[in-house]
Design a protein around this motif. Structure first.
Motif, PDB file in Angstrom:
ATOM      1  N   GLY A   1       2.615  -2.100  -3.391  1.00 46.62           N
ATOM      2  CA  GLY A   1       1.839  -3.053  -4.178  1.00 46.62           C
ATOM      3  C   GLY A   1       2.256  -3.020  -5.637  1.00 46.62           C
ATOM      4  N   ALA A   2       1.741  -4.013  -6.373  1.00 47.37           N
ATOM      5  CA  ALA A   2       2.069  -4.072  -7.805  1.00 47.37           C
ATOM      6  C   ALA A   2       1.401  -2.932  -8.559  1.00 47.37           C
ATOM      7  N   THR A   3       0.240  -2.496  -8.088  1.00 48.42           N
ATOM      8  CA  THR A   3      -0.485  -1.443  -8.814  1.00 48.42           C
ATOM      9  C   THR A   3       0.364  -0.184  -8.934  1.00 48.42           C
TER      10      THR A   3
ATOM     11  N   ALA B   1       3.615  -0.069  -8.816  1.00 51.16           N
ATOM     12  CA  ALA B   1       4.723  -0.361  -9.723  1.00 51.16           C
ATOM     13  C   ALA B   1       4.262  -0.229 -11.181  1.00 51.16           C
ATOM     14  N   ILE B   2       3.072  -0.757 -11.464  1.00 49.50           N
ATOM     15  CA  ILE B   2       2.550  -0.709 -12.832  1.00 49.50           C
ATOM     16  C   ILE B   2       2.326   0.751 -13.257  1.00 49.50           C
ATOM     17  N   PHE B   3       1.736   1.509 -12.353  1.00 50.29           N
ATOM     18  CA  PHE B   3       1.492   2.937 -12.644  1.00 50.29           C
ATOM     19  C   PHE B   3       2.818   3.647 -12.932  1.00 50.29           C
TER      20      PHE B   3
ATOM     21  N   ALA C   1      -8.057  -8.200 -19.385  1.00 50.49           N
ATOM     22  CA  ALA C   1      -6.882  -7.641 -18.727  1.00 50.49           C
ATOM     23  C   ALA C   1      -7.245  -7.070 -17.368  1.00 50.49           C
ATOM     24  N   TYR C   2      -6.295  -7.131 -16.460  1.00 51.36           N
ATOM     25  CA  TYR C   2      -6.461  -6.493 -15.149  1.00 51.36           C
ATOM     26  C   TYR C   2      -6.803  -5.022 -15.369  1.00 51.36           C
ATOM     27  N   ASP C   3      -7.633  -4.485 -14.503  1.00 52.18           N
ATOM     28  CA  ASP C   3      -8.297  -3.229 -14.861  1.00 52.18           C
ATOM     29  C   ASP C   3      -7.463  -1.966 -14.741  1.00 52.18           C
ATOM     30  N   CYS C   4      -6.262  -2.013 -14.185  1.00 52.16           N
ATOM     31  CA  CYS C   4      -5.528  -0.746 -14.048  1.00 52.16           C
ATOM     32  C   CYS C   4      -4.677  -0.404 -15.272  1.00 52.16           C
ATOM     33  N   TYR C   5      -4.460  -1.356 -16.163  1.00 59.40           N
ATOM     34  CA  TYR C   5      -3.538  -1.060 -17.280  1.00 59.40           C
ATOM     35  C   TYR C   5      -4.077   0.073 -18.181  1.00 59.40           C
ATOM     36  N   ASP C   6      -5.276  -0.137 -18.678  1.00 56.86           N
ATOM     37  CA  ASP C   6      -5.797   0.777 -19.704  1.00 56.86           C
ATOM     38  C   ASP C   6      -5.944   2.237 -19.209  1.00 56.86           C
TER      39      ASP C   6
ATOM     40  N   HIS D   1      -2.321 -15.692 -15.302  1.00 61.42           N
ATOM     41  CA  HIS D   1      -3.194 -14.628 -15.796  1.00 61.42           C
ATOM     42  C   HIS D   1      -4.518 -14.510 -15.035  1.00 61.42           C
ATOM     43  N   ASN D   2      -4.771 -13.299 -14.594  1.00 58.88           N
ATOM     44  CA  ASN D   2      -6.064 -12.933 -14.019  1.00 58.88           C
ATOM     45  C   ASN D   2      -6.880 -12.278 -15.117  1.00 58.88           C
ATOM     46  N   PRO D   3      -8.099 -12.695 -15.443  1.00 56.96           N
ATOM     47  CA  PRO D   3      -8.935 -13.636 -14.716  1.00 56.96           C
ATOM     48  C   PRO D   3      -8.919 -15.072 -15.232  1.00 56.96           C
TER      49      PRO D   3
ATOM     50  N   GLU E   1       3.677 -10.243 -12.779  1.00 53.41           N
ATOM     51  CA  GLU E   1       3.830 -11.619 -12.275  1.00 53.41           C
ATOM     52  C   GLU E   1       3.369 -11.731 -10.819  1.00 53.41           C
ATOM     53  N   VAL E   2       2.266 -11.057 -10.502  1.00 59.07           N
ATOM     54  CA  VAL E   2       1.841 -11.037  -9.090  1.00 59.07           C
ATOM     55  C   VAL E   2       1.434 -12.416  -8.572  1.00 59.07           C
ATOM     56  N   TYR E   3       1.070 -13.329  -9.484  1.00 62.84           N
ATOM     57  CA  TYR E   3       0.695 -14.683  -9.031  1.00 62.84           C
ATOM     58  C   TYR E   3       1.824 -15.684  -9.275  1.00 62.84           C
ATOM     59  N   GLU E   4       3.066 -15.196  -9.278  1.00 56.15           N
ATOM     60  CA  GLU E   4       4.234 -16.033  -9.601  1.00 56.15           C
ATOM     61  C   GLU E   4       4.332 -17.303  -8.760  1.00 56.15           C
TER      62      GLU E   4
ATOM     63  N   GLY F   1       1.237  -8.854  -1.218  1.00 54.23           N
ATOM     64  CA  GLY F   1      -0.159  -8.995  -0.797  1.00 54.23           C
ATOM     65  C   GLY F   1      -0.747 -10.303  -1.299  1.00 54.23           C
ATOM     66  N   LYS F   2      -0.451 -10.631  -2.574  1.00 51.85           N
ATOM     67  CA  LYS F   2      -0.964 -11.869  -3.163  1.00 51.85           C
ATOM     68  C   LYS F   2      -0.262 -13.076  -2.549  1.00 51.85           C
ATOM     69  N   THR F   3       1.033 -12.942  -2.297  1.00 52.34           N
ATOM     70  CA  THR F   3       1.828 -14.091  -1.873  1.00 52.34           C
ATOM     71  C   THR F   3       1.632 -14.417  -0.395  1.00 52.34           C
TER      72      THR F   3
ATOM     73  N   TRP G   1      -2.074  -4.754   2.795  1.00 56.62           N
ATOM     74  CA  TRP G   1      -0.804  -4.110   3.132  1.00 56.62           C
ATOM     75  C   TRP G   1      -0.237  -3.318   1.960  1.00 56.62           C
ATOM     76  N   LYS G   2      -0.676  -3.679   0.757  1.00 59.66           N
ATOM     77  CA  LYS G   2      -0.181  -3.003  -0.454  1.00 59.66           C
ATOM     78  C   LYS G   2       1.352  -2.928  -0.469  1.00 59.66           C
ATOM     79  N   MET G   3       1.962  -4.095  -0.574  1.00 59.55           N
ATOM     80  CA  MET G   3       3.420  -4.176  -0.642  1.00 59.55           C
ATOM     81  C   MET G   3       3.808  -5.007  -1.857  1.00 59.55           C
TER      82      MET G   3
HETATM   83  C1  LIG Z   1      -3.023  -9.187 -12.445  1.00 57.73           C
HETATM   84  C2  LIG Z   1      -2.897  -8.283 -11.270  1.00 57.73           C
HETATM   85  N1  LIG Z   1      -1.948  -7.337 -11.269  1.00 57.73           N
HETATM   86  C3  LIG Z   1      -1.797  -6.498 -10.232  1.00 57.73           C
HETATM   87  C4  LIG Z   1      -2.619  -6.579  -9.124  1.00 57.73           C
HETATM   88  C5  LIG Z   1      -2.443  -5.605  -7.995  1.00 57.73           C
HETATM   89  O1  LIG Z   1      -1.598  -6.061  -6.997  1.00 57.73           O
HETATM   90  P1  LIG Z   1      -1.413  -5.217  -5.648  1.00 57.73           P
HETATM   91  O2  LIG Z   1      -2.577  -5.510  -4.773  1.00 57.73           O
HETATM   92  O3  LIG Z   1      -0.107  -5.683  -5.092  1.00 57.73           O
HETATM   93  O4  LIG Z   1      -1.375  -3.784  -6.052  1.00 57.73           O
HETATM   94  C6  LIG Z   1      -3.634  -7.529  -9.095  1.00 57.73           C
HETATM   95  C7  LIG Z   1      -4.569  -7.588  -7.958  1.00 57.73           C
HETATM   96  O5  LIG Z   1      -5.653  -8.136  -8.044  1.00 57.73           O
HETATM   97  C8  LIG Z   1      -3.772  -8.413 -10.198  1.00 57.73           C
HETATM   98  O6  LIG Z   1      -4.714  -9.364 -10.204  1.00 57.73           O
END
Ligand SMILES: Cc1ncc(COP(=O)(O)O)c(C=O)c1O
Length: 378
Positions: free
Chosen positions: A92-94, A96-98, A117-122, A166-168, A196-199, A228-230, A236-238
């Motif tokens: 998943g992207a999470t 990758a971000i981590f 901002a999406y909640d995992c960054y901070d 951008h989410n949200p 770019e998960v919503y590309e 997962g988004k696409t 599946w967290k891919m």
């Molecule tokens: C902006 C943003 N980035 C990353 C993710 C996480 O993606 P993944 O489920 O592939 O880890 C999400 C999921 O809601 C998101 O909205």
């Protein structure tokens, strides 16, 4: 034990989904589709398992999948990421971000993020001793003021995180935004994490200006994507990460001791499934129909609405309905009106409250109809 994240609490998605379940409310809070993933893709996973692809994948990912990701990026953005050295498949992207933040951030480094901002960054920045510097975007248009961004750059700034679509908020970065980002990153020698998960979910004929399209920007950027988004299977967290070879080499040093590699049969299946570009190129019109249908149903409601430009989220401004905080308003909506949404102040710097709630429209027609009936009655 001394907590490394003393202020981290349970995510708002878990809070609202739990509240939705407890109060038997329609759940439009968490960002996941309530319809099925393509049976073909599921069959391809079954087949890969039956064919014996059940052992460790190579650390950077199945080479067939990396090749097709490379082709996809070249076709869409005219930029070649080398499958051997510049693409890594992630959980998943999470993840990758981590991993990107773990790779880059040392104690005292500053990271600019755009709030909401999406909640995992901070929390991830904090975990590695970094300091989050928020740039608060303002409702209703959430436009970036690049002078304000530059004013927040200091000698300690190492990374800037963007998210488009951008989410949200549902806004997208324009070409000009990306050019401004490029010159800022070059001028101050910053790395960029481009989420770019919503590309593939972008509306009204607009273009997704991926970081990959801007050579000087791409040379200092990590891009993250989510299957997962696409492909409607968030469970599946891919996902994957793209970066130039020198950055990717460092990313992989962390990745190999974090997850090592991502599950094999799904990679095999995705490698095959991605051979057909229609599987992702049709996504914008698929979701635009949902957005348009949903907005047509609630056009006479008391919410103020600016149509989302991308993602599967829509912001609803409730300022003409109530002066309650967005937290109170969404709690009341869940308990009394039986619809769960996300109060967006939780994503803002200092919990700034623009009286906006976020709904997810990745839902079946029936669910959208039920949601509209409730929203129209508020
Ligand atoms: C902006 C943003 N980035 C990353 C993710 C996480 O993606 P993944 O489920 O592939 O880890 C999400 C999921 O809601 C998101 O909205």
């Amino acid at each position: 034990m001394k907590s490394k994240l003393p202020n981290a609490s349970i995510s708002i998605f878990a809070v609202m989904s739990k509240m939705a379940a407890e109060h038997n409310a329609l759940n439009l809070s968490q960002g996941f589709p309530n319809f099925k993933s393509d049976p073909l893709l599921i069959e391809l996973v079954h087949q890969a398992m039956k064919d014996g692809y059940n052992q460790y994948a190579p650390m950077p990912g199945d080479i067939g999948l990396r090749e097709v990701i490379s082709q996809k990026t070249a076709n869409l953005h005219d930029k070649i990421y080398h499958p051997e050295t510049e693409i890594t498949v992630t959980a998943g992207a999470t993840q990758a971000i981590f991993t990107i933040i773990a790779t880059l951030i040392n104690k005292g480094d500053e990271v600019i993020i755009f709030t909401p901002a999406y909640d995992c960054y901070d929390p991830t920045i904090k975990l590695f001793g970094g300091k989050t510097i928020p740039v608060q975007l303002k409702a209703p248009n959430y436009k970036v003021d690049w002078n304000e961004v530059e004013a927040k750059v200091s000698p300690k700034t190492k990374l800037i995180i963007i998210n488009t679509p951008h989410n949200p908020s549902g806004i997208i970065f324009s070409e000009n935004d990306m050019l401004q980002l490029q010159s800022l990153a070059e001028k101050h020698d910053l790395f960029v994490l481009s989420d770019e998960v919503y590309e593939h979910i972008i509306f009204d004929g607009n273009t997704h200006f991926s970081t990959a399209r801007f050579p000087d920007l791409a040379s200092r950027s990590f891009i993250t994507a989510s299957f997962g988004k696409t492909f409607h299977n968030t469970g599946w967290k891919m996902g994957y990460c793209l970066a130039p070879e020198n950055l990717m080499a460092e990313f992989r040093k962390v990745h190999q001791f974090n997850v090592f590699s991502v599950n094999t049969p799904m990679q095999k299946a995705l490698a095959e499934y991605l051979q057909t570009p229609d599987h992702y190129l049709g996504l914008s019109s698929f979701y635009q129909q949902k957005r348009d249908y949903f907005l047509s149903l609630i056009k006479n409601s008391r919410f103020k609405i600016i149509p989302s430009q991308g993602t599967y989220f829509q912001m609803l401004d409730f300022s003409e309905i109530s002066q309650e905080s967005d937290l109170k308003f969404s709690e009341r909506l869940t308990k009394e009106n039986k619809i769960a949404t996300i109060p967006t102040s939780v994503f803002n710097a200092n919990q700034e409250d623009f009286k906006q709630i976020r709904v997810c429209f990745a839902k079946t027609k029936e669910t959208l109809q039920q949601a509209a009936t409730i929203l129209n009655s508020i």
